[in-house]
Write a protein that holds these residues in place. Structure first.
Motif, PDB file in Angstrom:
ATOM      1  N   GLN A  23     -19.686 -34.614-111.916  1.00  0.00           N
ATOM      2  CA  GLN A  23     -18.584 -35.494-112.289  1.00  0.00           C
ATOM      3  C   GLN A  23     -17.224 -34.819-112.153  1.00  0.00           C
ATOM      4  N   SER A  24     -17.146 -33.528-112.456  1.00  0.00           N
ATOM      5  CA  SER A  24     -15.846 -32.860-112.414  1.00  0.00           C
ATOM      6  C   SER A  24     -15.284 -32.810-110.994  1.00  0.00           C
ATOM      7  N   ARG A  25     -16.163 -32.723-110.007  1.00  0.00           N
ATOM      8  CA  ARG A  25     -15.705 -32.730-108.612  1.00  0.00           C
ATOM      9  C   ARG A  25     -15.457 -34.154-108.126  1.00  0.00           C
ATOM     10  N   LEU A  26     -16.359 -35.074-108.473  1.00  0.00           N
ATOM     11  CA  LEU A  26     -16.228 -36.444-107.986  1.00  0.00           C
ATOM     12  C   LEU A  26     -14.928 -37.086-108.429  1.00  0.00           C
TER      13      LEU A  26
ATOM     14  N   LEU B  65     -10.469 -39.442-106.797  1.00  0.00           N
ATOM     15  CA  LEU B  65      -9.555 -40.506-107.208  1.00  0.00           C
ATOM     16  C   LEU B  65      -8.101 -40.037-107.149  1.00  0.00           C
ATOM     17  N   VAL B  66      -7.903 -38.725-107.218  1.00  0.00           N
ATOM     18  CA  VAL B  66      -6.551 -38.167-107.030  1.00  0.00           C
ATOM     19  C   VAL B  66      -6.245 -38.095-105.548  1.00  0.00           C
ATOM     20  N   SER B  67      -7.206 -37.586-104.793  1.00  0.00           N
ATOM     21  CA  SER B  67      -7.039 -37.453-103.348  1.00  0.00           C
ATOM     22  C   SER B  67      -8.365 -37.062-102.714  1.00  0.00           C
ATOM     23  N   PRO B  68      -8.845 -37.827-101.721  1.00  0.00           N
ATOM     24  CA  PRO B  68     -10.055 -37.411-101.009  1.00  0.00           C
ATOM     25  C   PRO B  68      -9.921 -36.013-100.399  1.00  0.00           C
ATOM     26  N   LYS B  69      -8.693 -35.672 -99.981  1.00  0.00           N
ATOM     27  CA  LYS B  69      -8.471 -34.344 -99.420  1.00  0.00           C
ATOM     28  C   LYS B  69      -8.686 -33.273-100.472  1.00  0.00           C
ATOM     29  N   MET B  70      -8.242 -33.542-101.706  1.00  0.00           N
ATOM     30  CA  MET B  70      -8.460 -32.592-102.804  1.00  0.00           C
ATOM     31  C   MET B  70      -9.954 -32.402-103.037  1.00  0.00           C
ATOM     32  N   PHE B  71     -10.695 -33.510-102.986  1.00  0.00           N
ATOM     33  CA  PHE B  71     -12.146 -33.445-103.150  1.00  0.00           C
ATOM     34  C   PHE B  71     -12.767 -32.600-102.040  1.00  0.00           C
ATOM     35  N   ARG B  72     -12.373 -32.868-100.796  1.00  0.00           N
ATOM     36  CA  ARG B  72     -12.951 -32.168 -99.651  1.00  0.00           C
ATOM     37  C   ARG B  72     -12.674 -30.672 -99.693  1.00  0.00           C
ATOM     38  N   ASP B  73     -11.443 -30.305-100.080  1.00  0.00           N
ATOM     39  CA  ASP B  73     -11.022 -28.914-100.019  1.00  0.00           C
ATOM     40  C   ASP B  73     -11.255 -28.150-101.321  1.00  0.00           C
ATOM     41  N   ASP B  74     -11.906 -28.793-102.278  1.00  0.00           N
ATOM     42  CA  ASP B  74     -12.130 -28.147-103.571  1.00  0.00           C
ATOM     43  C   ASP B  74     -12.996 -26.900-103.401  1.00  0.00           C
ATOM     44  N   VAL B  75     -12.460 -25.764-103.797  1.00  0.00           N
ATOM     45  CA  VAL B  75     -13.205 -24.511-103.691  1.00  0.00           C
ATOM     46  C   VAL B  75     -13.319 -23.837-105.061  1.00  0.00           C
TER      47      VAL B  75
ATOM     48  N   LEU C  71     -17.325 -40.536 -96.228  1.00  0.00           N
ATOM     49  CA  LEU C  71     -18.469 -40.029 -95.473  1.00  0.00           C
ATOM     50  C   LEU C  71     -18.692 -40.856 -94.209  1.00  0.00           C
ATOM     51  N   GLU C  72     -18.545 -42.181 -94.328  1.00  0.00           N
ATOM     52  CA  GLU C  72     -18.762 -43.068 -93.186  1.00  0.00           C
ATOM     53  C   GLU C  72     -17.720 -42.871 -92.105  1.00  0.00           C
ATOM     54  N   THR C  73     -16.465 -42.686 -92.507  1.00  0.00           N
ATOM     55  CA  THR C  73     -15.377 -42.555 -91.540  1.00  0.00           C
ATOM     56  C   THR C  73     -15.152 -41.114 -91.105  1.00  0.00           C
ATOM     57  N   GLY C  74     -15.638 -40.173 -91.919  1.00  0.00           N
ATOM     58  CA  GLY C  74     -15.400 -38.770 -91.624  1.00  0.00           C
ATOM     59  C   GLY C  74     -13.976 -38.356 -91.928  1.00  0.00           C
ATOM     60  N   LYS C  75     -13.246 -39.173 -92.696  1.00  0.00           N
ATOM     61  CA  LYS C  75     -11.843 -38.889 -93.007  1.00  0.00           C
ATOM     62  C   LYS C  75     -11.663 -38.754 -94.520  1.00  0.00           C
ATOM     63  N   PHE C  76     -10.939 -37.711 -94.911  1.00  0.00           N
ATOM     64  CA  PHE C  76     -10.633 -37.461 -96.318  1.00  0.00           C
ATOM     65  C   PHE C  76      -9.104 -37.341 -96.447  1.00  0.00           C
ATOM     66  N   PRO C  77      -8.424 -38.481 -96.525  1.00  0.00           N
ATOM     67  CA  PRO C  77      -6.956 -38.470 -96.523  1.00  0.00           C
ATOM     68  C   PRO C  77      -6.345 -37.853 -97.777  1.00  0.00           C
ATOM     69  N   GLY C  78      -5.085 -37.415 -97.632  1.00  0.00           N
ATOM     70  CA  GLY C  78      -4.356 -36.853 -98.760  1.00  0.00           C
ATOM     71  C   GLY C  78      -3.698 -37.934 -99.592  1.00  0.00           C
ATOM     72  N   LYS C  79      -2.874 -37.518-100.549  1.00  0.00           N
ATOM     73  CA  LYS C  79      -2.237 -38.463-101.477  1.00  0.00           C
ATOM     74  C   LYS C  79      -1.218 -39.349-100.759  1.00  0.00           C
ATOM     75  N   GLN C  80      -0.424 -38.766 -99.871  1.00  0.00           N
ATOM     76  CA  GLN C  80       0.691 -39.484 -99.255  1.00  0.00           C
ATOM     77  C   GLN C  80       0.351 -39.896 -97.832  1.00  0.00           C
ATOM     78  N   GLN C  81       0.273 -41.212 -97.596  1.00  0.00           N
ATOM     79  CA  GLN C  81      -0.128 -41.701 -96.286  1.00  0.00           C
ATOM     80  C   GLN C  81       1.018 -42.293 -95.466  1.00  0.00           C
ATOM     81  N   SER C  82       2.071 -42.782 -96.143  1.00  0.00           N
ATOM     82  CA  SER C  82       3.185 -43.382 -95.406  1.00  0.00           C
ATOM     83  C   SER C  82       4.112 -42.295 -94.871  1.00  0.00           C
ATOM     84  N   LYS C  83       4.945 -42.662 -93.899  1.00  0.00           N
ATOM     85  CA  LYS C  83       5.846 -41.689 -93.294  1.00  0.00           C
ATOM     86  C   LYS C  83       6.967 -41.299 -94.243  1.00  0.00           C
ATOM     87  N   TRP C  84       7.361 -42.229 -95.125  1.00  0.00           N
ATOM     88  CA  TRP C  84       8.391 -41.908 -96.112  1.00  0.00           C
ATOM     89  C   TRP C  84       8.249 -42.843 -97.294  1.00  0.00           C
ATOM     90  N   ASP C  85       8.868 -42.481 -98.389  1.00  0.00           N
ATOM     91  CA  ASP C  85       8.816 -43.309 -99.591  1.00  0.00           C
ATOM     92  C   ASP C  85      10.146 -43.167-100.308  1.00  0.00           C
TER      93      ASP C  85
END
Length: 262
Positions: A20-23, A27-37, A237-251
């Motif tokens: 649970q601590s990793r999963l 919700l914060v960022s799939p990239k954070m999940f993927r890169d968790d070491v 897992l299906e897409t093979g993509k673990f995006p970060g928090k910020q997806q738009s070009k600017w905010d």
């Protein structure tokens, strides 16, 4: 093998399964999940000492280091002599200040009849292994009483008052954790747990103990978050993509509300 078991902490950490601590990081960022070491550890602290107290249930299993200044030559010599004298002890040696806190924790449990009853009638540090939504998952229950179907979690907090602990629950994702553990329990036992409880212990003087029973809205919120996290995980897992928090070009960014009228 799926089911409940009693493993050592290193044995639990060695199991390759989602916890649970990793999963909840997804919700914060799939990239954070993927890169968790981050690595699971239990360096000596009041939190880890409390977990060992739950295992032994008595202070007699602990031994306090002498109260000395470890920065000085004399202090280091005193400490070395102490460890040499107790080199074969089976007791858990803890820093003197932590031992003093454990004395207060024991007093807190002695003064809270219901919390003490849960502690005495439950197994502690129980590993649960099962598939949740087809995903190999694991959890380590602080306290488990299978006879009455109860999962009890033990948490430390600065203050055990309801207002402050409710805030901790959201900040640290405690509903998520309880929901995840409930899923594990249900997969193993064939039915959801009948009872949930949280024993709360203050990390500061006077180290009081309190007991909270999560209501339906609290549990439903946790289940909703677990479902959301699992959906995101499967999509990644299906897409093979673990995006970060910020997806738009600017905010855009603006002043916080409390600053706008100044």
């Amino acid at each position: 093998m799926d089911g409940f078991s009693e493993l050592t902490w290193p044995e639990y950490c060695a199991i390759k399964a989602l916890n649970q601590s990793r999963l909840k990081k997804i919700l914060v960022s799939p990239k954070m999940f993927r890169d968790d070491v981050s690595k699971s550890s239990r360096a000596m602290s009041i939190g880890s000492a409390i977990h060992e107290f739950l295992e032994h249930r008595e202070l007699g299993m602990f031994l306090a280091e002498p109260k000395t200044d470890k920065r000085t030559k004399a202090g280091k010599a005193t400490l070395a002599e102490f460890y040499d004298k107790h080199s074969e002890t089976e007791k858990r040696i803890v820093p003197h200040d932590i031992y003093e806190q454990l004395i207060k924790v024991e007093e807190g449990f002695a003064g809270h009849r219901q919390a003490r009853k849960i502690l005495n009638k439950s197994k502690n540090e129980v590993t649960a292994l099962a598939k949740i939504s087809g995903i190999e998952s694991k959890g380590c229950f602080d306290l488990l009483n299978q006879n009455i179907g109860m999962i009890a979690d033990v948490k430390t907090t600065r203050r055990v008052t309801k207002r402050e602990f409710e805030s901790d629950c959201i900040t640290y994702g405690y509903p998520f954790q309880m929901a995840f553990y409930s899923r594990l329990y249900e997969e193993i036992a064939g039915e959801p747990p009948k009872k949930h409880a949280i024993i709360v212990i203050e990390t500061h003087t006077p180290h009081e103990v309190n007991l909270y029973i999560p209501d339906e809205s609290w549990l439903e919120y946790g289940q909703k978050k677990v479902d959301q996290a699992l959906d995101v995980y499967k999509h990644c897992l299906e897409t093979g993509k673990f995006p970060g928090k910020q997806q738009s070009k600017w905010d855009s960014i603006s002043l916080p509300n409390y600053m706008r009228n100044k």
